[in-house]
Design a protein around this motif. Structure first.
Motif, PDB file in Angstrom:
ATOM      1  N   LEU A  94       0.749  -1.326  -0.050  1.00  0.00           N
ATOM      2  CA  LEU A  94      -0.159   0.009  -0.125  1.00  0.00           C
ATOM      3  C   LEU A  94       0.687   1.221  -0.100  1.00  0.00           C
ATOM      4  N   PRO A  95       1.909   1.353   0.794  1.00  0.00           N
ATOM      5  CA  PRO A  95       2.908   2.602   0.754  1.00  0.00           C
ATOM      6  C   PRO A  95       3.563   2.649  -0.376  1.00  0.00           C
ATOM      7  N   GLY A  96       3.785   1.529  -1.399  1.00  0.00           N
ATOM      8  CA  GLY A  96       4.816   1.509  -2.259  1.00  0.00           C
ATOM      9  C   GLY A  96       6.183   1.183  -1.853  1.00  0.00           C
ATOM     10  N   LEU A  97       6.190   0.515  -1.080  1.00  0.00           N
ATOM     11  CA  LEU A  97       7.593   0.178  -0.493  1.00  0.00           C
ATOM     12  C   LEU A  97       8.249  -1.249  -0.992  1.00  0.00           C
ATOM     13  N   ALA A  98       7.304  -1.979  -1.601  1.00  0.00           N
ATOM     14  CA  ALA A  98       7.526  -3.278  -2.026  1.00  0.00           C
ATOM     15  C   ALA A  98       8.358  -3.054  -3.532  1.00  0.00           C
ATOM     16  N   PRO A  99       9.297  -3.748  -3.891  1.00  0.00           N
ATOM     17  CA  PRO A  99       9.709  -3.888  -5.128  1.00  0.00           C
ATOM     18  C   PRO A  99       8.646  -4.619  -6.163  1.00  0.00           C
ATOM     19  N   GLU A 100       8.343  -4.088  -7.387  1.00  0.00           N
ATOM     20  CA  GLU A 100       7.273  -4.490  -8.233  1.00  0.00           C
ATOM     21  C   GLU A 100       8.075  -4.835  -9.631  1.00  0.00           C
ATOM     22  N   PRO A 101       8.535  -5.708  -9.917  1.00  0.00           N
ATOM     23  CA  PRO A 101       8.918  -6.322 -11.198  1.00  0.00           C
ATOM     24  C   PRO A 101       7.715  -6.818 -11.753  1.00  0.00           C
ATOM     25  N   GLY A 102       7.879  -6.881 -13.279  1.00  0.00           N
ATOM     26  CA  GLY A 102       6.742  -7.279 -14.084  1.00  0.00           C
ATOM     27  C   GLY A 102       6.097  -8.464 -13.722  1.00  0.00           C
ATOM     28  N   PHE A 103       4.679  -8.969 -13.566  1.00  0.00           N
ATOM     29  CA  PHE A 103       4.131 -10.099 -13.293  1.00  0.00           C
ATOM     30  C   PHE A 103       4.560 -11.110 -13.796  1.00  0.00           C
ATOM     31  N   GLY A 104       5.380 -12.275 -13.270  1.00  0.00           N
ATOM     32  CA  GLY A 104       5.645 -13.342 -13.834  1.00  0.00           C
ATOM     33  C   GLY A 104       7.068 -13.275 -14.569  1.00  0.00           C
ATOM     34  N   SER A 105       7.807 -12.030 -14.477  1.00  0.00           N
ATOM     35  CA  SER A 105       8.882 -11.928 -14.995  1.00  0.00           C
ATOM     36  C   SER A 105      10.142 -12.708 -14.516  1.00  0.00           C
ATOM     37  N   PRO A 106      11.323 -13.144 -14.773  1.00  0.00           N
ATOM     38  CA  PRO A 106      12.359 -13.657 -14.179  1.00  0.00           C
ATOM     39  C   PRO A 106      12.583 -12.802 -12.770  1.00  0.00           C
ATOM     40  N   ALA A 107      12.558 -11.467 -12.743  1.00  0.00           N
ATOM     41  CA  ALA A 107      12.976 -10.711 -11.502  1.00  0.00           C
ATOM     42  C   ALA A 107      11.762 -10.912 -10.686  1.00  0.00           C
ATOM     43  N   TRP A 108      10.517 -11.079 -11.285  1.00  0.00           N
ATOM     44  CA  TRP A 108       9.254 -11.440 -10.173  1.00  0.00           C
ATOM     45  C   TRP A 108       9.618 -12.741  -9.355  1.00  0.00           C
ATOM     46  N   TRP A 109      10.048 -13.865 -10.319  1.00  0.00           N
ATOM     47  CA  TRP A 109      10.071 -15.095  -9.603  1.00  0.00           C
ATOM     48  C   TRP A 109      11.264 -14.874  -8.764  1.00  0.00           C
TER      49      TRP A 109
END
Length: 432
Positions: free
Chosen positions: A307-322
Motif C-alpha cells: 500500500l505505501p509502495g515500498l515493495a519492489p514490483e517487477p513485471g508480474f511473472g518476469s524472471p525478476a518477479w520469480w
C-alpha cells in the motif's frame, strides 16, 4: 501409546505444502490509483499449473487423518464409548480453533464494512481469508461418518476404498459430482484405516502398483483425457479437478498414497532422529493454526509494504518477479511465526474449553451434536464458496450458523466435573 511418527510427519508435510503453495501462487500488484490487486497466477501463466503437482498433497492429510481416527475410534469403542461422544470431541478439535479464527475475521469484516471500506476490496480479502475452508466441512463429514466407515472397513477391508472410488466415477459421470467431495477424499481417509491395520503395509509391490497405476491413470486423464493438469481450482476452467474432485484427482489420491507407502521405511529411519522428530512435532502441533491463519501474513505484507509502495514490483511473472518469490516467502514465514506465537493465549483458551467437554455426550443432548454439525458444515461450506465478505458485506446467515453450531457441539458434551473424564479423554488426545 506411542505416536506414529510417520503419520505426524505426513500431517506436517501436508500443511507445510499447502502454506507454501498458496504463498507461492499469490502475487500482489499495486495499481496506479494505489489499489492492490492479486492476479491469478495459474490463469495468467498456464504453465504454472504444473506446479500444483508439487503442492497438492491434501490426500496425505486425509490419509493421515484416517489412520489416526481409526485408532482413536477403536480405543473409544473398546472402552465402552459411543459414537456421539467421540464424534463431538473430534469435531471440536477442528471447530474450536476455526471458531476463533472466524470470530476474529468476521469482527474485522463488520468493522471494515461499517467504516466504508471499498466493497470490492473487502470481498477480495474475505475470499482470500476463506479460500482454505473447503477442507473443513469435508473433514467434519468424514469424522462424523467414521464409526460407520470403520465398521465397513472391519468387514470388507480394502474393498471399501475400491467401492468408494467406483462410486465416485459413477457420480462424476452422471453429473452429480457434489458427492465426490466425500467419496474421493473418503478413499484417502479409508486407506488410512487400511494402512493402520496392516492391509497396505509391508507390500512394496502393492504400493508400487498403486503409485504406478494411479500415476498412469492421471497422465491419461489429463493428457488425451478431458481433465486439466491443475490440481487446484482455476477460474473459468471446466472441468475442474477439485470442484468437485474429478476422476483425475481420484487417480492422484491413489498415486500419492502409493508413493507415501513406498517412502515409509526410509523416512521412518530418518524420523528416528530425535532432533528432526522434535521439529516435526512442533509443526504437527500447530497444524490447525498454520492452516487457518496462513493467509493473514499476506494481508499484513500488503498493508505494510504494498500500500505505501515500498515493495519492489517487477513485471508480474518476469524472471525478476520469480526471484522476488524468495524474500517474499521468507518475509511471510517470519510474519506467520510471529502470529503463531501471538496466538498462544487464544489457543490456551481453546484448550480450556476443550478440556471441559467429555468423551460421552450428555444424556438427552445427542440432538445438539448432530444439529450443530449440520449447521457448521453448511456455514463453513458457504464461507468456502463465497468468502467472509460476499459483495463487501457481513454474511449474517453463515455467521450465525457457525456460532450456533459450535455452541451446540460444545454443549452436547459439556461437563461440570472434568476430573472423571480426563483419563478417558487421554486416549483420544494421543492420536489427535
Amino acid at each position: 501409546m506411542n505416536r506414529d511418527r510417520y503419520v505426524d510427519f505426513l500431517r506436517a508435510w501436508a500443511i507445510g505444502a499447502v502454506v507454501f503453495g498458496h504463498w507461492l501462487i499469490t502475487g500482489l500488484v499495486r495499481g496506479d490509483g494505489g489499489e492492490i490487486r492479486a492476479p491469478e497466477l495459474l490463469a495468467e501463466m498456464p504453465w504454472t499449473q504444473w506446479l500444483t503437482l508439487l503442492f497438492q498433497v491434501m490426500p496425505l492429510f486425509f490419509f493421515a487423518g484416517g489412520h489416526a481416527a481409526g485408532g482413536s475410534w477403536e480405543r473409544h469403542r473398546d472402552a465402552g464409548g459411543r459414537a456421539a461422544g467421540w464424534v463431538g470431541l473430534r469435531a471440536l478439535r477442528l471447530l474450536l480453533p476455526t471458531g476463533v479464527y472466524c470470530g476474529v475475521v468476521l469482527v474485522a469484516v463488520g468493522v471494515s464494512a461499517a467504516v466504508g471500506v471499498d466493497p470490492y476490496t473487502l470481498a477480495l480479502v474475505g475470499w482470500a481469508l476463506a479460500m482454505q475452508f473447503w477442507f473443513l466441512p469435508v473433514y467434519l463429514v468424514l469424522s462424523a461418518l467414521t464409526p460407520v466407515l470403520h465398521a465397513a472397513h472391519r468387514r470388507w477391508g480394502v474393498f471399501v476404498p475400491v467401492a468408494l472410488g467406483a462410486a465416485a466415477l459413477v457420480t462424476g459421470a452422471l453429473g452429480v459430482g457434489l458427492l465426490n467431495h466425500v467419496l474421493v477424499w473418503g478413499v484417502a481417509y479409508q486407506l488410512g484405516f487400511c494402512r493402520r491395520d496392516g492391509l497396505l503395509g509391508g507390500r512394496p509391490l502393492g504400493a508400487a502398483a498403486m503409485a504406478a497405476g494411479g500415476g498412469l491413470a492421471f497422465a491419461l486423464l489429463v493428457g488425451p483425457g478431458p481433465y486439466p493438469v491443475s490440481l487446484i481450482l482455476v477460474t473459468g476452467q471446466d472441468p475442474s479437478n477439485t470442484n468437485p474432485p474429478s476422476a483425475a484427482m481420484l487417480a492422484w489420491v491413489v498415486a500419492q498414497v502409493g508413493v507415501c507407502l513406498l517412502l515409509a521405511p526410509p523416512l521412518r529411519r530418518v524420523l528416528a532422529r530425535e532432533r528432526l522428530w522434535r521439529r516435526v512435532r512442533v509443526v504437527s502441533g500447530v497444524s490447525m493454526t498454520l492452516y487457518l491463519w496462513h493467509m493473514v501474513p499476506v494481508l499484513v505484507v500488503a498493508a505494510v509494504l504494498y500500500l505505501p509502495g515500498l515493495a519492489p514490483e517487477p513485471g508480474f511473472g518476469s524472471p525478476a518477479w520469480w526471484a522476488w518469490r524468495v524474500p517474499w516467502l521468507l518475509v511471510l514465514g517470519g510474519v506467520l511465526a510471529g502470529l503463531v506465537v501471538g496466538l498462544r493465549p487464544l489457543e490456551r483458551g481453546v484448550g480450556a474449553v476443550y478440556a471441559r467437554v467429555g468423551p460421552r455426550a450428555r444424556p438427552g443432548w445427542s440432538w445438539a451434536l448432530w444439529l450443530g454439525l449440520v449447521a457448521c458444515v453448511a456455514a463453513l461450506s458457504r464461507f468456502a464458496v463465497r468468502g467472509f465478505a460476499p459483495d463487501g458485506r457481513l454474511p449474517v446467515a453463515p455467521t450465525v450458523g457457525v456460532g450456533l453450531g459450535i455452541a451446540l457441539v460444545v454443549l452436547s458434551g459439556w461437563r461440570t466435573d472434568v476430573r472423571r473424564e480426563r483419563s478417558a479423554k487421554s486416549a483420544l488426545d494421543e492420536v489427535a
